[in-house]
Design an enzyme around this catalytic site. Structure first.
Site, PDB file in Angstrom:
ATOM      1  N   HIS A  70       0.868  -1.198   0.000  1.00  0.00           N
ATOM      2  CA  HIS A  70       0.000   0.000   0.000  1.00  0.00           C
ATOM      3  C   HIS A  70       0.895   1.235   0.000  1.00  0.00           C
ATOM      4  O   HIS A  70       1.945   1.246   0.646  1.00  0.00           O
ATOM      5  CB  HIS A  70      -0.891   0.025   1.252  1.00  0.00           C
ATOM      6  CG  HIS A  70      -2.084   0.891   1.093  1.00  0.00           C
ATOM      7  ND1 HIS A  70      -2.039   2.245   1.294  1.00  0.00           N
ATOM      8  CD2 HIS A  70      -3.346   0.602   0.710  1.00  0.00           C
ATOM      9  CE1 HIS A  70      -3.233   2.753   1.062  1.00  0.00           C
ATOM     10  NE2 HIS A  70      -4.053   1.785   0.700  1.00  0.00           N
ATOM     11  N   ASP A 109      -7.864  -5.447  -0.122  1.00  0.00           N
ATOM     12  CA  ASP A 109      -8.302  -6.370  -1.179  1.00  0.00           C
ATOM     13  C   ASP A 109      -7.920  -7.821  -0.905  1.00  0.00           C
ATOM     14  O   ASP A 109      -8.360  -8.714  -1.622  1.00  0.00           O
ATOM     15  CB  ASP A 109      -7.695  -5.926  -2.522  1.00  0.00           C
ATOM     16  CG  ASP A 109      -8.292  -4.599  -2.963  1.00  0.00           C
ATOM     17  OD1 ASP A 109      -7.532  -3.664  -3.272  1.00  0.00           O
ATOM     18  OD2 ASP A 109      -9.530  -4.482  -2.948  1.00  0.00           O
TER      19      ASP A 109
HETATM   20  C1  SDX Z   1      -6.214  -0.184  -3.057  1.00  0.00           C
HETATM   21  O1  SDX Z   1      -4.529   4.380  -2.141  1.00  0.00           O
HETATM   22  C2  SDX Z   1      -5.409   3.722  -1.544  1.00  0.00           C
HETATM   23  O2  SDX Z   1      -5.828   4.074  -0.455  1.00  0.00           O
HETATM   24  C3  SDX Z   1      -5.954   2.511  -2.281  1.00  0.00           C
HETATM   25  C4  SDX Z   1      -6.970   1.679  -1.533  1.00  0.00           C
HETATM   26  C5  SDX Z   1      -8.257   2.421  -1.290  1.00  0.00           C
HETATM   27  O3  SDX Z   1      -8.964   2.082  -0.331  1.00  0.00           O
HETATM   28  O4  SDX Z   1      -8.614   3.283  -2.146  1.00  0.00           O
HETATM   29  O5  SDX Z   1      -6.428   1.291  -0.288  1.00  0.00           O
HETATM   30  C6  SDX Z   1      -7.347   0.424  -2.315  1.00  0.00           C
HETATM   31  O6  SDX Z   1      -6.006   0.151  -4.185  1.00  0.00           O
HETATM   32  C7  SDX Z   1      -5.316  -1.156  -2.330  1.00  0.00           C
HETATM   33  C8  SDX Z   1      -4.117  -1.656  -3.204  1.00  0.00           C
HETATM   34  C9  SDX Z   1      -4.604  -2.756  -4.126  1.00  0.00           C
HETATM   35  N1  SDX Z   1      -3.541  -3.150  -5.059  1.00  0.00           N
HETATM   36  C10 SDX Z   1      -2.851  -4.289  -4.925  1.00  0.00           C
HETATM   37  O7  SDX Z   1      -2.987  -5.085  -4.004  1.00  0.00           O
HETATM   38  C11 SDX Z   1      -1.864  -4.571  -6.061  1.00  0.00           C
HETATM   39  C12 SDX Z   1      -0.551  -5.085  -5.491  1.00  0.00           C
HETATM   40  N2  SDX Z   1       0.097  -4.017  -4.761  1.00  0.00           N
HETATM   41  C13 SDX Z   1       1.104  -3.243  -5.486  1.00  0.00           C
HETATM   42  O8  SDX Z   1       0.879  -3.074  -6.839  1.00  0.00           O
HETATM   43  C14 SDX Z   1       1.536  -1.997  -4.719  1.00  0.00           C
HETATM   44  O9  SDX Z   1       1.821  -2.395  -3.439  1.00  0.00           O
HETATM   45  C15 SDX Z   1       0.604  -0.792  -4.677  1.00  0.00           C
HETATM   46  C16 SDX Z   1       0.134  -0.400  -6.011  1.00  0.00           C
HETATM   47  C17 SDX Z   1      -0.586  -1.083  -3.802  1.00  0.00           C
HETATM   48  C18 SDX Z   1       1.405   0.349  -4.060  1.00  0.00           C
HETATM   49  O10 SDX Z   1       2.367   0.689  -4.967  1.00  0.00           O
HETATM   50  P1  SDX Z   1       3.551   1.738  -4.605  1.00  0.00           P
HETATM   51  O11 SDX Z   1       3.262   2.477  -3.365  1.00  0.00           O
HETATM   52  O12 SDX Z   1       3.846   2.506  -5.854  1.00  0.00           O
HETATM   53  O13 SDX Z   1       4.748   0.793  -4.240  1.00  0.00           O
HETATM   54  P2  SDX Z   1       5.803   0.261  -5.305  1.00  0.00           P
HETATM   55  O14 SDX Z   1       5.099  -0.381  -6.433  1.00  0.00           O
HETATM   56  O15 SDX Z   1       6.776   1.351  -5.578  1.00  0.00           O
HETATM   57  O16 SDX Z   1       6.519  -0.891  -4.444  1.00  0.00           O
HETATM   58  C19 SDX Z   1       7.645  -0.643  -3.646  1.00  0.00           C
HETATM   59  C20 SDX Z   1       8.458  -1.944  -3.697  1.00  0.00           C
HETATM   60  C21 SDX Z   1       8.852  -2.350  -5.136  1.00  0.00           C
HETATM   61  O17 SDX Z   1      10.015  -3.131  -5.043  1.00  0.00           O
HETATM   62  P3  SDX Z   1      11.504  -2.408  -5.193  1.00  0.00           P
HETATM   63  O18 SDX Z   1      11.437  -1.555  -6.450  1.00  0.00           O
HETATM   64  O19 SDX Z   1      11.653  -1.589  -3.927  1.00  0.00           O
HETATM   65  O20 SDX Z   1      12.462  -3.557  -5.302  1.00  0.00           O
HETATM   66  O21 SDX Z   1       7.656  -3.024  -3.198  1.00  0.00           O
HETATM   67  C22 SDX Z   1       7.430  -3.972  -4.241  1.00  0.00           C
HETATM   68  C23 SDX Z   1       7.711  -3.245  -5.547  1.00  0.00           C
HETATM   69  O22 SDX Z   1       8.111  -4.177  -6.570  1.00  0.00           O
HETATM   70  N3  SDX Z   1       6.026  -4.374  -4.149  1.00  0.00           N
HETATM   71  C24 SDX Z   1       5.575  -5.611  -4.322  1.00  0.00           C
HETATM   72  C25 SDX Z   1       4.191  -5.543  -4.110  1.00  0.00           C
HETATM   73  N4  SDX Z   1       3.843  -4.283  -3.818  1.00  0.00           N
HETATM   74  C26 SDX Z   1       4.981  -3.566  -3.858  1.00  0.00           C
HETATM   75  N5  SDX Z   1       6.221  -6.777  -4.634  1.00  0.00           N
HETATM   76  C27 SDX Z   1       5.428  -7.889  -4.731  1.00  0.00           C
HETATM   77  N6  SDX Z   1       4.081  -7.885  -4.536  1.00  0.00           N
HETATM   78  C28 SDX Z   1       3.435  -6.742  -4.213  1.00  0.00           C
HETATM   79  N7  SDX Z   1       2.122  -6.752  -4.014  1.00  0.00           N
END
Ligand code: SDX
Length: 433
Positions: free
Chosen positions: A311, A368
């Protein structure tokens, strides 16, 4: 940049930024929960420079009195009320009223508000024809966005009708959602029934059939009410920020909310709940090996994410995920449903939360991760999960749009950029290229 004395609401300090040898004193804003922001509204005029924050991860786009999140402490409050208390004691429509109008309704306000919603649950009979044009496999989120935008053709908006249109939209969204489901399975539409609750009416429109009696089970109604409350608002998430962006141009309510529905449909946002169930099903089909999947999701080259994890704001447990994890056990037990994906989800969570990759990046289950398991236990089909998120999030979107409309200082949103394209060059006619 240095900030002088600790800034307090009573005595806001200033931040000193030095650029090209010149000092700029920038006002510091402090929120009611002690959050601090450097106000850069006058910085570009004074320095010619802009601030830069792609994805707005560190930028406050507005001030708002609706929802407070503390991502480090896992706190979520709607208008000051902790989500845990609202989840236990409120109805979804009470929470909708709270978010939109800023207070919990008293008995008269509740009777008026819920009574008005009941009177507006039908859609115009002509709108039923719209469903005939969609292909049978159409994703219900695409239908929802299109139908909501089309409501503006039946209910044009002016200052006097804005509040009535809010009531119309809160009332009609579940009807449109249920009709899209009935259309997708070739069953006749089931019309709203005034004696049922908001959640009960939706369940009846989804699952009743003309040839049999459908009874809304109280435990199903209770679980749906909880799911809708937990999704009702979440401050400046992607879809709510989209609503504020589109709404800032003074587009009408229906067009603005349709843009929020479209933003929510993305798999990184509201679409994640569908992706989680599909991920859990694929792990089950492959023999239930959590470790193998977790290893894949750590490998950036695999293009696999642990959906439902991580998140932008929560760097601790998403309080909604905690509530849903407990509720999943209760709902499945109450309904006598055995769902192996719940055990797979718990196993995944256990493995991930012991793995340094997730711990070091502060990746925890989000809203989720468990919601889909409960939706499935309620009989909601997977491709309707994000539609359920939209029905829950509607009061939040409306509340932010209303807050922005009520703020007379609101201007059209127009971010700046850093240009990285070619510098000025002369046009060369086709004959010479
Ligand atoms: C919702 O904003 C809100 O409030 C949203 C929400 C709401 O109520 O409206 O809470 C609802 O959208 C919840 C999120 C649902 N999405 C997912 O579950 C999809 C999986 N999660 C990721 O795509 C990610 O965690 C996000 C999109 C939720 C957040 O993305 P960020 O903040 O841009 O984080 P990032 O992608 O930059 O990740 C940081 C690191 C990366 O690795 P490095 O580059 O540091 O090596 O963490 C890793 C990412 O690759 N990472 C994950 C991961 N989430 C982040 N690696 C594996 N699996 C994951 N789920």
């Amino acid at each position: 940049m240095t900030t002088q004395a600790t800034s307090t609401k009573a005595n806001p300090a200033t931040a000193k930024l030095t650029l090209n040898g010149k000092d700029y004193d920038l006002p510091v804003i402090v929120g009611t929960e002690g959050e601090t922001a450097v106000d850069v509204r006058k910085f570009r005029d004074a320095s010619g420079a802009i601030t830069y924050d792609p994805g707005y991860g560190n930028t406050g786009a507005c001030s708002s009195a609706i929802t407070f999140i503390d991502g480090d402490k896992g706190i979520l409050q709607y208008r000051g009320y902790p989500i845990e208390e609202l989840a236990r004691g409120a109805s979804f429509l009470e929470v909708a009223y709270l978010l939109i109008y800023g207070k919990l309704p008293n008995k008269q306000e509740w009777a008026d508000f819920s009574g008005q919603i009941t009177l507006h649950t039908l859609i115009h009979e002509d709108m039923k024809k719209f469903f005939e044009g969609y292909p049978s496999g159409a994703h219900p989120m695409a239908i929802l966005a299109a139908m909501v935008a089309s409501l503006s053709t039946y209910y044009p908006e002016d200052a006097a009708s804005f509040n009535l249109n809010i009531t119309r939209l809160l009332a009609k969204l579940p009807t449109i959602a249920a009709f899209s489901y009935k259309k997708s399975i070739g069953q006749p539409f089931v019309y709203p029934r005034n004696e049922l609750s908001y959640a009960g009416n939706f369940l009846n429109m989804m699952f009743a059939v003309p040839s049999a009696t459908y009874t809304v089970k109280p435990e199903v109604e209770k679980a749906l009410n909880l799911l809708l409350i937990l999704h009702a608002d979440h401050e400046q998430n992607c879809s709510t920020s989209t609503v504020r962006m589109v709404g800032s141009s003074k587009a009408n309510l229906f067009a603005t909310i349709a843009s929020g529905i479209s933003a929510l449909s993305g798999p990184l946002h509201g679409g994640a709940n569908q992706e989680v169930i599909e991920m859990l099903e694929s792990i089950r089909a492959a023999g239930g090996d959590h470790q193998k999947f977790v290893a894949q999701s750590k490998d950036h080259g695999s293009n696999v994410k642990l959906m439902g994890f991580g998140h932008r704001v929560y760097k601790n447990f998403d309080p909604r995920a905690k509530i849903l994890k407990e509720a999943a056990d209760d709902v499945l037990k109450a309904l006598g449903v055995k769902d192996p994906t719940l055990d797979i989800a718990k196993g995944l969570e256990e493995v991930a939360l012991r793995d340094d990759y997730f711990v070091s990046r502060k990746l925890y289950p989000n809203v989720d991760f468990y919601s889909g398991i409960i939706y499935r236990a309620l009989g909601i089909p997977t491709d309707m999960f994000t539609v359920m998120f939209a029905i829950g999030r509607l009061p939040g979107w409306v509340a932010h749009l209303k807050e922005m409309r009520d703020d007379t200082t609101t201007r059209i949103n127009r971010p700046r950029q850093i240009y990285t394209g070619p510098t000025k060059r002369a046009f060369v006619p086709l004959s010479s290229r």
